[in-house]
Scaffold this active site. Structure first.
Site, PDB file in Angstrom:
ATOM      1  N   PRO A 278      12.289 -72.451  10.359  1.00  0.00           N
ATOM      2  CA  PRO A 278      12.688 -73.276   9.210  1.00  0.00           C
ATOM      3  C   PRO A 278      11.762 -73.176   7.997  1.00  0.00           C
ATOM      4  O   PRO A 278      11.950 -73.888   7.022  1.00  0.00           O
ATOM      5  CB  PRO A 278      12.659 -74.696   9.778  1.00  0.00           C
ATOM      6  CG  PRO A 278      11.578 -74.642  10.810  1.00  0.00           C
ATOM      7  CD  PRO A 278      11.649 -73.276  11.417  1.00  0.00           C
ATOM      8  N   GLY A 280       8.030 -73.088   8.045  1.00  0.00           N
ATOM      9  CA  GLY A 280       6.655 -73.570   8.114  1.00  0.00           C
ATOM     10  C   GLY A 280       5.634 -72.473   7.861  1.00  0.00           C
ATOM     11  O   GLY A 280       4.684 -72.650   7.093  1.00  0.00           O
ATOM     12  N   LYS A 281       5.817 -71.334   8.501  1.00  0.00           N
ATOM     13  CA  LYS A 281       4.868 -70.239   8.323  1.00  0.00           C
ATOM     14  C   LYS A 281       5.051 -69.566   6.967  1.00  0.00           C
ATOM     15  O   LYS A 281       4.079 -69.138   6.334  1.00  0.00           O
ATOM     16  CB  LYS A 281       5.013 -69.235   9.471  1.00  0.00           C
ATOM     17  CG  LYS A 281       4.714 -69.851  10.839  1.00  0.00           C
ATOM     18  CD  LYS A 281       4.993 -68.873  11.955  1.00  0.00           C
ATOM     19  CE  LYS A 281       4.823 -69.534  13.319  1.00  0.00           C
ATOM     20  NZ  LYS A 281       5.863 -70.577  13.558  1.00  0.00           N
ATOM     21  N   ASP A 299      15.827 -64.636   7.436  1.00  0.00           N
ATOM     22  CA  ASP A 299      16.378 -65.226   8.648  1.00  0.00           C
ATOM     23  C   ASP A 299      17.810 -64.749   8.814  1.00  0.00           C
ATOM     24  O   ASP A 299      18.508 -64.465   7.822  1.00  0.00           O
ATOM     25  CB  ASP A 299      16.336 -66.745   8.620  1.00  0.00           C
ATOM     26  CG  ASP A 299      16.442 -67.321  10.028  1.00  0.00           C
ATOM     27  OD1 ASP A 299      15.401 -67.418  10.704  1.00  0.00           O
ATOM     28  OD2 ASP A 299      17.567 -67.644  10.449  1.00  0.00           O
ATOM     29  N   ASP A 326      19.638 -59.300   9.775  1.00  0.00           N
ATOM     30  CA  ASP A 326      18.930 -58.934  10.995  1.00  0.00           C
ATOM     31  C   ASP A 326      17.520 -58.477  10.640  1.00  0.00           C
ATOM     32  O   ASP A 326      17.335 -57.604   9.782  1.00  0.00           O
ATOM     33  CB  ASP A 326      19.696 -57.809  11.692  1.00  0.00           C
ATOM     34  CG  ASP A 326      19.161 -57.495  13.076  1.00  0.00           C
ATOM     35  OD1 ASP A 326      17.943 -57.645  13.306  1.00  0.00           O
ATOM     36  OD2 ASP A 326      19.962 -57.083  13.933  1.00  0.00           O
ATOM     37  N   CYS A 398       5.707 -68.662  20.614  1.00  0.00           N
ATOM     38  CA  CYS A 398       5.333 -69.981  21.126  1.00  0.00           C
ATOM     39  C   CYS A 398       5.580 -70.035  22.628  1.00  0.00           C
ATOM     40  O   CYS A 398       6.143 -70.996  23.152  1.00  0.00           O
ATOM     41  CB  CYS A 398       6.083 -71.102  20.403  1.00  0.00           C
ATOM     42  SG  CYS A 398       7.879 -71.008  20.508  1.00  0.00           S
TER      43      CYS A 398
END
Length: 470
Positions: A278, A280-281, A299, A326, A398
């Site tokens: 979304p 953040g990075k 994205d 992609d 993650c």
């Protein structure tokens, strides 16, 4: 870990929108329809309009019940014939959430738990269901809500039951990390997640925000991991605060903050965030670049890409360009060797965020991990072409699965000899990792954070450099 709450007003006699009924509806839909607990809970809380206190209780019951599912079902299987498969989903959900409260929410009065469970059974079932629920719960209170584990269990079986994780996953972690670390991971996964946020240096300083948060009654502290991070307790949802709406903070886990920091982008450079939503990075990269240069945020989903645009606007960042498609096609769309730094925060099994999304441990399989590792390898093979000679490629996930992390790094280096692991991370970041014993000397250029190291998400980061000069 037992989670306690002091001095709350219990709502044993709550109406249809009481916290336990909200939790029951959510868990029943998860059981019957495979709904995602977080999404379903959000919708249920919005409809119910509970007080902040009762919404917190409903949330705790939902996530705690899913978290402790293995242990709950083992105990109830000794008391309910045909448990769990021959018991109707609504009854399963009611007994599970009630037992969770009796065992792990010690400040909730047992009579309130039993009375509300019987009320819900009568309302949504029939007298026979109410009788079963009453008998099972009172039997647990009479005999003890925490029966001893069977003798003769292996280490993996004991950990799986005591800390409520699937046996295959515990066995995998024992194989990869050893018994003590595997148990520490499982124990940490059952702890409540800590709230954290990243300070936008273009609009605030960390010291000033910490002062304001403390004045507002939050237990706010500087992150031990990130020099841009703060942690906060007793603050409610940080995304609902004035600091968030003013673009002074971004809600983000502390471990996740390290990915952009490891890329260490320079003002004026060109950086590509391959799987960006979304955002953040992406926004962290732009902040580190002082909003000078170009951050291309990609994205695959247009709706998710719109989230990145909104975050950039809220934070006052103008150097971000959002594209959709992609990630594997980025070299064709943007041109090979077009970026000074590339961040691939790859789709992964999510085994590092179980404390935030407990259903992950029940929904994932070894086959899923293998398939994701293959996808990650393909993405690495594709996006590496974006990196200029002398440029940086950061790979992050993650998860805590070595197949997706260290093994993928080793295979990537075998396939791409022009890249090598780069230990030249920012010194402030290395200092934080060294304090926790996670950055050996010499530092290899990659790190695996586990959930018990800092109380943050499990996270993996590797930084590569392409040979040549920028």
């Amino acid at each position: 870990m037992e989670r306690k709450r002091g001095g709350r007003r219990d709502r044993a006699g709550a109406g249809p929108d009481g916290p336990r009924e909200v939790a029951w509806r959510v868990l029943t839909r998860v059981e019957k329809e495979g709904a995602f607990s977080g999404i379903e809970l959000g919708h249920a809380l919005e409809r119910a309009r509970l007080s902040r206190e009762d919404a917190s209780l409903a949330t705790e019951i939902v996530y705690g019940t899913i978290q402790r599912l293995n242990t709950i079902d083992w105990v109830l299987a000794g008391r309910v014939k045909g448990w769990p498969d021959r018991v109707e989903p609504g009854v399963r959900a009611l007994l599970r959430l009630s037992y969770y409260q009796l065992r792990w929410l010690s400040r909730v009065p047992p009579y309130a738990v039993v009375n509300e469970a019987v009320r819900l059974a009568k309302k949504h079932g029939h007298p026979g269901v109410a009788g079963l629920v009453n008998a099972v719960l009172r039997g647990l209170l009479r005999d003890g809500v925490a029966p001893p584990l069977p003798d003769g269990l292996s280490a993996a079986e004991r950990i799986a039951l005591e800390h409520s994780h699937p046996l295959w996953l515990v066995e995998r972690w024992i194989s990869e990390y050893g018994v003590d670390t595997a148990e520490a991971i499982c124990r940490a996964n059952n702890e409540p997640p800590r709230q954290s946020a990243r300070v936008n240096p273009l609009r605030a300083t960390r010291d000033r925000l910490l002062g304001e948060m403390r004045e507002a009654g939050l237990d706010a502290r500087p992150s031990r991991l990130s020099e841009a991070g703060v942690t906060a307790a007793r603050g409610g949802n940080l995304a609902a605060t004035p600091w968030f709406s003013a673009g002074q903070i971004t809600v983000q886990d502390e471990s996740s903050m390290l990915a952009a920091a490891a890329a260490d982008p320079r003002p004026g450079s060109v950086v590509v965030d391959c799987c960006a939503a979304p955002g953040g990075k992406t926004t962290h990269l732009a902040e580190l670049m002082e909003d000078r240069g170009l951050v291309i945020a990609n994205d695959a989903h247009p709706r998710k890409a719109e989230l990145i645009r909104r975050h950039a606007e809220r934070l006052g960042l103008s150097c971000i360009r959002v594209v959709t498609g992609d990630a594997g096609d980025l070299p064709e769309r943007l041109g090979p060797e077009s970026a000074d730094a590339v961040l691939l925060d790859a789709p992964c099994s999510g085994l590092g965020v179980i404390r935030r999304k407990p259903e992950i441990k029940w929904n994932k399989s070894a086959r899923d991990i293998a398939a994701l590792a293959e996808l990650q390898a393909k993405l690495l093979d594709r996006v590496q072409a974006l990196v200029k000679p002398g440029g940086v490629l950061v790979y992050s996930t993650c998860t805590v699965a070595r197949e997706e992390n260290e093994d993928n790094v080793r295979r990537f280096l075998d396939r791409h000899p022009s890249f090598s692991l780069d230990p030249a991370w920012p010194e402030s970041l290395l200092a934080s990792l060294r304090k926790a014993g996670l950055a050996a000397d010499p530092f290899p250029g990659m790190v695996q954070l586990l959930p018990h190291h800092f109380g943050s998400d499990g996270f993996f980061i590797a930084r590569f450099r392409r040979e040549g000069r920028l």
